[in-house]
Motif scaffolding. Sequence first.
Motif, PDB file in Angstrom:
ATOM      1  N   GLN A 215       1.915 -13.331   6.126  1.00  0.00           N
ATOM      2  CA  GLN A 215      -0.210 -12.897   6.626  1.00  0.00           C
ATOM      3  C   GLN A 215      -0.195 -11.879   6.202  1.00  0.00           C
ATOM      4  O   GLN A 215      -1.186 -11.549   5.501  1.00  0.00           O
ATOM      5  CB  GLN A 215       0.433 -12.683   8.793  1.00  0.00           C
ATOM      6  N   GLU A 216       0.748 -10.840   5.965  1.00  0.00           N
ATOM      7  CA  GLU A 216      -0.091  -9.508   4.851  1.00  0.00           C
ATOM      8  C   GLU A 216      -0.160  -9.825   3.360  1.00  0.00           C
ATOM      9  O   GLU A 216      -1.093  -9.051   2.874  1.00  0.00           O
ATOM     10  CB  GLU A 216       0.903  -8.293   5.585  1.00  0.00           C
ATOM     11  N   LEU A 217       0.534 -10.544   2.353  1.00  0.00           N
ATOM     12  CA  LEU A 217       0.069 -10.874   1.643  1.00  0.00           C
ATOM     13  C   LEU A 217      -1.529 -11.959   0.662  1.00  0.00           C
ATOM     14  O   LEU A 217      -1.761 -11.412   0.114  1.00  0.00           O
ATOM     15  CB  LEU A 217       1.082 -11.886   0.657  1.00  0.00           C
ATOM     16  N   LEU A 218      -1.046 -12.921   2.060  1.00  0.00           N
ATOM     17  CA  LEU A 218      -2.885 -13.231   1.957  1.00  0.00           C
ATOM     18  C   LEU A 218      -3.725 -12.647   2.671  1.00  0.00           C
ATOM     19  O   LEU A 218      -5.435 -12.785   2.223  1.00  0.00           O
ATOM     20  CB  LEU A 218      -2.751 -14.490   2.728  1.00  0.00           C
ATOM     21  N   GLU A 219      -3.437 -11.243   3.410  1.00  0.00           N
ATOM     22  CA  GLU A 219      -4.435 -10.417   3.444  1.00  0.00           C
ATOM     23  C   GLU A 219      -4.929  -9.402   2.705  1.00  0.00           C
ATOM     24  O   GLU A 219      -5.872  -8.575   2.941  1.00  0.00           O
ATOM     25  CB  GLU A 219      -4.745  -9.950   5.263  1.00  0.00           C
ATOM     26  N   GLN A 220      -3.831  -9.260   1.793  1.00  0.00           N
ATOM     27  CA  GLN A 220      -3.827  -7.723   1.113  1.00  0.00           C
ATOM     28  C   GLN A 220      -4.328  -6.812   1.885  1.00  0.00           C
ATOM     29  O   GLN A 220      -4.036  -5.683   1.380  1.00  0.00           O
ATOM     30  CB  GLN A 220      -5.079  -8.321  -0.139  1.00  0.00           C
ATOM     31  N   ASN A 221      -2.754  -6.915   2.693  1.00  0.00           N
ATOM     32  CA  ASN A 221      -2.711  -5.328   3.514  1.00  0.00           C
ATOM     33  C   ASN A 221      -1.985  -4.477   2.946  1.00  0.00           C
ATOM     34  O   ASN A 221      -1.117  -5.236   2.465  1.00  0.00           O
ATOM     35  CB  ASN A 221      -1.944  -5.766   4.421  1.00  0.00           C
TER      36      ASN A 221
END
Length: 298
Positions: A215-221
């Motif tokens: 999720q953090e990857l997709l959100e570029q978090n």
Amino acid sequence: MIDLKNVGQKQTNLLRDAYLNKKVAHSYLFVDPMQKKGLNTAYWLACLFNCLGENKPDGTCNNCQRILDGNHPDVFLVKLEGKQTLSIDQIRPLKEELAKSPVEGKRRFFIIENAEKLTLAASNALLNLLEEPVAPVVTILITNNENQILPTVKSRTQILNFSDEKIDSKRAQLLEYGLTDEEIEDLGDTAKLEEEIEDLGDTAKLEEESKYLFQELLEQNDLALVRVSQISSLATKPASQKFIFYQLKTLAMKSLAAGEKLRKSAFLLELLMTCDKMRASNVSFHNTLDYLVLSFER
């Protein structure tokens, strides 16, 4: 070694019926946890079409023997050959052969073993083979994990599932975690298999961390890099590290299948294929995850 006696009985009955009624599909996906019966069944079908004997396929006639020995001009096998992935360079020759008519029989057979190892580029190239074949051809993909096959590829095949076959539960679990048959064989006896499963540690925690990182990857978090450090301290064993990458691939595949964030999910899958090559070159687990995060953020 191909053994025509060690095939899926239910599957061969279906295929024989399709053959007799001239309804053999132009592409199949054989989902087999062990892949051995799936591969044997693929060759069984090729022999069925080309057998010269009365009880087809007999496995003993000249045509059957040439197919089983890998010397028939209408039967092609694509396999890993010591590599970690199946590349586009291995699919291109099939595209060239696609335009050609069968040399001796009525159909050509393209058999792709370990199809879950296809790179994204190879999978996309394969789509042309599956969509509208020019010549009479049967393409058979064999995999131990249906979820790792690109949805667009899977949707163009007729799926035959061999998972109802009885197999060693520990081996099945390791296959689910992404280990290959060769890696499992290297582990040796049952005690070592059990030890390898235990090496995975708290799989629920590993799965949770994988989902957070995805999720953090997709959100570029920016927290993704922090997550990498947490995962690296948690996944200290080779099996648990393999499980992390297996989970990330599965999540990306599911995202593609659901039509969510298609470009990002496809790019992530491509990066994960590169990560497989890095791990095969002995790049550390932590550095490989760092590469994944930093490359995705660009």
